[in-house]
Scaffold this motif. Structure first.
Motif, mmCIF file in Angstrom:
data_model
loop_
_atom_site.group_PDB
_atom_site.id
_atom_site.type_symbol
_atom_site.label_atom_id
_atom_site.label_comp_id
_atom_site.label_asym_id
_atom_site.label_seq_id
_atom_site.Cartn_x
_atom_site.Cartn_y
_atom_site.Cartn_z
ATOM 1 N N ALA A 193 -45.774 -36.423 8.343
ATOM 2 C CA ALA A 193 -45.100 -37.451 9.139
ATOM 3 C C ALA A 193 -43.756 -37.843 8.553
ATOM 4 O O ALA A 193 -42.796 -38.110 9.287
ATOM 5 C CB ALA A 193 -45.996 -38.685 9.264
ATOM 6 N N ASP A 194 -43.648 -37.873 7.201
ATOM 7 C CA ASP A 194 -42.415 -38.364 6.589
ATOM 8 C C ASP A 194 -41.266 -37.360 6.659
ATOM 9 O O ASP A 194 -40.126 -37.700 6.332
ATOM 10 C CB ASP A 194 -42.663 -38.781 5.134
ATOM 11 C CG ASP A 194 -43.252 -37.644 4.301
ATOM 12 O OD1 ASP A 194 -43.460 -36.539 4.853
ATOM 13 O OD2 ASP A 194 -43.504 -37.875 3.100
ATOM 14 N N SER A 195 -41.547 -36.131 7.065
ATOM 15 C CA SER A 195 -40.464 -35.152 7.220
ATOM 16 C C SER A 195 -40.665 -34.316 8.476
ATOM 17 O O SER A 195 -40.340 -33.135 8.517
ATOM 18 C CB SER A 195 -40.388 -34.237 5.986
ATOM 19 O OG SER A 195 -41.614 -33.553 5.792
ATOM 20 N N ALA A 196 -41.209 -34.958 9.527
ATOM 21 C CA ALA A 196 -41.551 -34.238 10.755
ATOM 22 C C ALA A 196 -40.331 -33.618 11.421
ATOM 23 O O ALA A 196 -40.375 -32.471 11.874
ATOM 24 C CB ALA A 196 -42.251 -35.181 11.726
ATOM 25 N N GLU A 217 -35.758 -39.510 17.253
ATOM 26 C CA GLU A 217 -35.346 -38.485 16.302
ATOM 27 C C GLU A 217 -35.930 -37.124 16.689
ATOM 28 O O GLU A 217 -35.228 -36.104 16.665
ATOM 29 C CB GLU A 217 -35.789 -38.881 14.892
ATOM 30 C CG GLU A 217 -35.437 -37.857 13.816
ATOM 31 C CD GLU A 217 -33.950 -37.566 13.686
ATOM 32 O OE1 GLU A 217 -33.598 -36.487 13.163
ATOM 33 O OE2 GLU A 217 -33.137 -38.417 14.107
ATOM 34 N N LEU A 218 -37.207 -37.105 17.054
ATOM 35 C CA LEU A 218 -37.824 -35.837 17.477
ATOM 36 C C LEU A 218 -37.211 -35.342 18.777
ATOM 37 O O LEU A 218 -37.007 -34.140 18.966
ATOM 38 C CB LEU A 218 -39.334 -36.017 17.633
ATOM 39 C CG LEU A 218 -40.105 -36.283 16.339
ATOM 40 C CD1 LEU A 218 -41.568 -36.565 16.642
ATOM 41 C CD2 LEU A 218 -39.979 -35.115 15.367
ATOM 42 N N HIS A 219 -36.896 -36.275 19.670
ATOM 43 C CA HIS A 219 -36.212 -35.922 20.919
ATOM 44 C C HIS A 219 -34.876 -35.262 20.619
ATOM 45 O O HIS A 219 -34.493 -34.262 21.241
ATOM 46 C CB HIS A 219 -36.037 -37.187 21.764
ATOM 47 C CG HIS A 219 -35.246 -36.994 23.017
ATOM 48 N ND1 HIS A 219 -34.525 -38.005 23.605
ATOM 49 C CD2 HIS A 219 -35.035 -35.910 23.786
ATOM 50 C CE1 HIS A 219 -33.930 -37.549 24.684
ATOM 51 N NE2 HIS A 219 -34.218 -36.285 24.816
ATOM 52 N N ARG A 220 -34.148 -35.808 19.655
ATOM 53 C CA ARG A 220 -32.843 -35.248 19.280
ATOM 54 C C ARG A 220 -32.982 -33.815 18.771
ATOM 55 O O ARG A 220 -32.215 -32.927 19.152
ATOM 56 C CB ARG A 220 -32.194 -36.125 18.203
ATOM 57 C CG ARG A 220 -30.817 -35.639 17.759
ATOM 58 C CD ARG A 220 -30.365 -36.339 16.485
ATOM 59 N NE ARG A 220 -31.221 -36.014 15.350
ATOM 60 C CZ ARG A 220 -31.145 -34.867 14.667
ATOM 61 N NH1 ARG A 220 -30.277 -33.925 15.012
ATOM 62 N NH2 ARG A 220 -31.951 -34.646 13.637
ATOM 63 N N GLU A 273 -37.422 -32.622 10.157
ATOM 64 C CA GLU A 273 -36.904 -31.461 9.428
ATOM 65 C C GLU A 273 -37.829 -30.254 9.598
ATOM 66 O O GLU A 273 -37.378 -29.122 9.817
ATOM 67 C CB GLU A 273 -36.754 -31.785 7.938
ATOM 68 C CG GLU A 273 -35.703 -32.831 7.615
ATOM 69 C CD GLU A 273 -36.232 -34.249 7.718
ATOM 70 O OE1 GLU A 273 -37.385 -34.435 8.199
ATOM 71 O OE2 GLU A 273 -35.501 -35.182 7.344
ATOM 72 N N ALA A 274 -39.155 -30.494 9.538
ATOM 73 C CA ALA A 274 -40.116 -29.401 9.694
ATOM 74 C C ALA A 274 -40.058 -28.815 11.095
ATOM 75 O O ALA A 274 -40.132 -27.596 11.273
ATOM 76 C CB ALA A 274 -41.527 -29.906 9.388
ATOM 77 N N LEU A 275 -39.896 -29.674 12.096
ATOM 78 C CA LEU A 275 -39.824 -29.187 13.468
ATOM 79 C C LEU A 275 -38.526 -28.432 13.722
ATOM 80 O O LEU A 275 -38.505 -27.460 14.487
ATOM 81 C CB LEU A 275 -39.953 -30.351 14.454
ATOM 82 C CG LEU A 275 -41.376 -30.850 14.670
ATOM 83 C CD1 LEU A 275 -41.394 -32.055 15.591
ATOM 84 C CD2 LEU A 275 -42.234 -29.743 15.258
ATOM 85 N N ASP A 276 -37.452 -28.866 13.106
ATOM 86 C CA ASP A 276 -36.178 -28.154 13.228
ATOM 87 C C ASP A 276 -36.344 -26.715 12.741
ATOM 88 O O ASP A 276 -35.918 -25.758 13.389
ATOM 89 C CB ASP A 276 -35.104 -28.878 12.428
ATOM 90 C CG ASP A 276 -33.701 -28.516 12.893
ATOM 91 O OD1 ASP A 276 -33.520 -27.429 13.480
ATOM 92 O OD2 ASP A 276 -32.776 -29.321 12.681
ATOM 93 N N THR A 277 -36.994 -26.553 11.617
ATOM 94 C CA THR A 277 -37.237 -25.218 11.068
ATOM 95 C C THR A 277 -38.155 -24.403 11.976
ATOM 96 O O THR A 277 -37.903 -23.216 12.253
ATOM 97 C CB THR A 277 -37.874 -25.323 9.672
ATOM 98 O OG1 THR A 277 -37.002 -26.063 8.814
ATOM 99 C CG2 THR A 277 -38.129 -23.950 9.082
ATOM 100 N N ALA A 278 -39.226 -25.042 12.475
ATOM 101 C CA ALA A 278 -40.179 -24.337 13.332
ATOM 102 C C ALA A 278 -39.537 -23.907 14.644
ATOM 103 O O ALA A 278 -39.732 -22.774 15.112
ATOM 104 C CB ALA A 278 -41.388 -25.225 13.606
#
Length: 505
Positions: A276-279, A311-314, A281-286
């Motif tokens: 959760a604390d780096s979701a 942030e996740l939307h962005r 960044e991890a999703l950007d990579t995925a």
């Protein structure tokens, strides 16, 4: 010199008469019952077909087009949904940019197959403009989010070429348009099938003059052309259901939840777990790795705050992928999420559905179909819904299933969050009077509301010590009780199904 290319549009209908249209049609095909195709020409100069009128309306509002006529309807305007699938596939294979569709299906039996075809061809770049039912029924493909749905205007306030965007698109129809066009010396009847071609012409204009190709951008372009558009108002398309999902990447935040992979209504390309604390960044990579294979990111988590969504939307917007949030967010700062405009992607959260339900203007109507509400403990696995749904399907019931659990969207089950009973009745009466079902089942998990909906049958399943107890009431009075069930399994669901059928018989 800037030479404007003509937009290629297919009129999928009952044929186009070139003589009356006043110009040549690039190609005319008829789709036969055996799904072969052959060239087709209307020989009579005076024969007015429905497709001819539609083509004439499109040409009236945007003449820089190349028209292709795909005849899938008989002379009595009856048709086969399979022919529509073939015609749409033909459009993709022949690089058609826009398809004008004046037909659709009300049958829930056609829903899944039609949705898959629409999502496939829309993902390949075909823009579909489709007419809604004149009788208010939910119609496919017009009601799908990957289609531009259009219905006729009945209040006689619109003028020629006018249209407006609908505020609440719970039935999937984004636009209401003028239909009584003057063509060939006559006035068209007020029908959705004559409202849609004008919107198709506007779509051709956005493609031809503004070089828009992405469906979401075209819808935003139409929105800005609408008579009720205002610059100072937040606008966006907030769909009741994420029916656009075809190929998904499932992202679990912190830990995996239980998923029944065999019953998914979408193709899961992969699933990952991110902290959760780096979701973001991890999703950007995925997403950089999976972007070519998916259309939607599904984020499953708990207790996000609005900042997390933004942030996740962005991150997802950067890759032009849609996003679906599945969580237990209860509505704090709900307006901040609901009113967040989405311009290049589609976004869904159960709060959007709740917003749509709470802003319905309709009064509750009589629900003709028998309706059952079932209350399960909060920690019950979602597979119980799938087991029960399979029971009704295997016994040839055309059943409608809804649940308050947002995980339902992965299985093609309508997600209906809890709200007050008036809003609930308004929603269910709207949906069930616009669709055709034998029975409606609403499954709720951990329902703690102050009041429960009164339905034909109400079933409360509670945990009593180490057992489960199911209490049945029909028409408001106690009818039956099952006690000492050690676990909620398929056998128990079979008993539940038998009891429902017995109480309804």
């Amino acid at each position: 010199m800037n030479i404007k290319a003509k937009v290629k549009i297919a009129v999928i209908d009952d044929g186009v008469n070139e003589y009356l249209l006043g110009e040549s049609v690039v190609q005319q095909l008829i789709f036969n019952d055996d799904f072969t195709t052959e060239t087709y020409t209307i020989d009579s100069p005076e024969r007015i077909t429905h497709g001819t009128v539609c083509a004439g309306i499109i040409k009236l509002y945007y003449p820089d087009i190349q028209i292709y006529s795909l005849k899938i309807l008989s002379d009595t305007l009856s048709g086969n949904i399979q022919k529509l699938y073939s015609a749409l596939e033909w459009c993709v294979q022949n690089r058609i940019q826009v398809a004008n569709v004046s037909l659709g299906s009300h049958s829930s039996a056609d829903l899944s197959a039609t949705q898959k075809v629409i999502n496939k061809v829309a993902g390949q770049g075909l823009v579909i403009v489709s007419a809604a039912s004149n009788h208010g029924y939910i119609t496919y493909p017009a009601s799908f989010s990957n289609v531009i749905g259009v219905k006729r205007e009945e209040s006689n306030t619109l003028r020629e070429s006018g249209f407006y965007v609908n505020d609440n698109i719970i039935d999937g129809i984004e636009f209401t348009a003028f239909a009584k066009h003057k063509w060939n010396g006559k006035v068209c009847s007020n029908s959705s099938s004559f409202a849609a071609p004008m919107i198709a012409a506007k779509v051709c204009q956005l493609i031809g003059e503004f070089r828009l190709t992405d469906l979401q951008q075209i819808k935003i372009g139409l929105l800005k052309m609408a008579t009720n558009y205002m610059d100072d108002k937040q606008w966006g398309f907030y769909y009741a259901d994420p029916d656009w999902m075809s190929n998904v990447l499932i992202c679990h935040v912190n830990k995996k939840c239980r998923i029944d992979y065999s019953h998914l209504s979408v193709n899961m390309h992969d699933e990952i777990v991110v902290p959760a604390d780096s979701a973001s960044e991890a999703l950007d990579t995925a997403l950089s790795a999976y972007a070519d294979n998916i259309d939607t990111l599904v984020v499953i988590g708990r207790d996000f705050c609005p900042g997390d969504y933004f942030e996740l939307h962005r991150v997802v917007s950067k890759y032009n992928k849609n996003v679906v949030f599945i969580d237990n967010y209860q509505g704090k700062d709900m307006n901040r999420i609901v009113n967040k405009p989405c311009t290049n992607i589609k976004l869904w959260h159960s709060l959007f559905k709740l917003h749509n339900i709470c802003t319905l203007n309709s009064s509750p109507m009589l629900i003709e179909e028998p309706m059952v509400s079932i209350y399960f403990p909060a920690d019950t696995g979602f597979e119980v819904v799938l087991w029960l749904k399979a029971q009704f399907k295997n016994n040839n019931y055309n059943s409608y299933f809804a649940t308050n659990h947002p995980l339902g969207v992965l299985y093609g089950i309508d997600v209906v969050p809890e709200t007050n009973t008036t809003n609930m009745y308004s929603y269910f009466s709207l949906i069930l009077n616009k669709k055709f079902y034998d029975i409606a089942i609403y499954v709720l998990f951990g329902y703690e509301g102050p009041e429960k909906m009164e339905t034909d049958i109400k079933i409360d399943i509670e945990r009593i010590n180490d057992c489960f107890e199911a209490t049945y009431s029909a028409d408001g009075s106690f009818k039956d009780r099952i006690i000492h069930i050690k676990q909620i399994d398929e056998s128990f669901i079979g008993s539940l199904y038998d009891s429902i059928v017995r109480l309804l018989s």
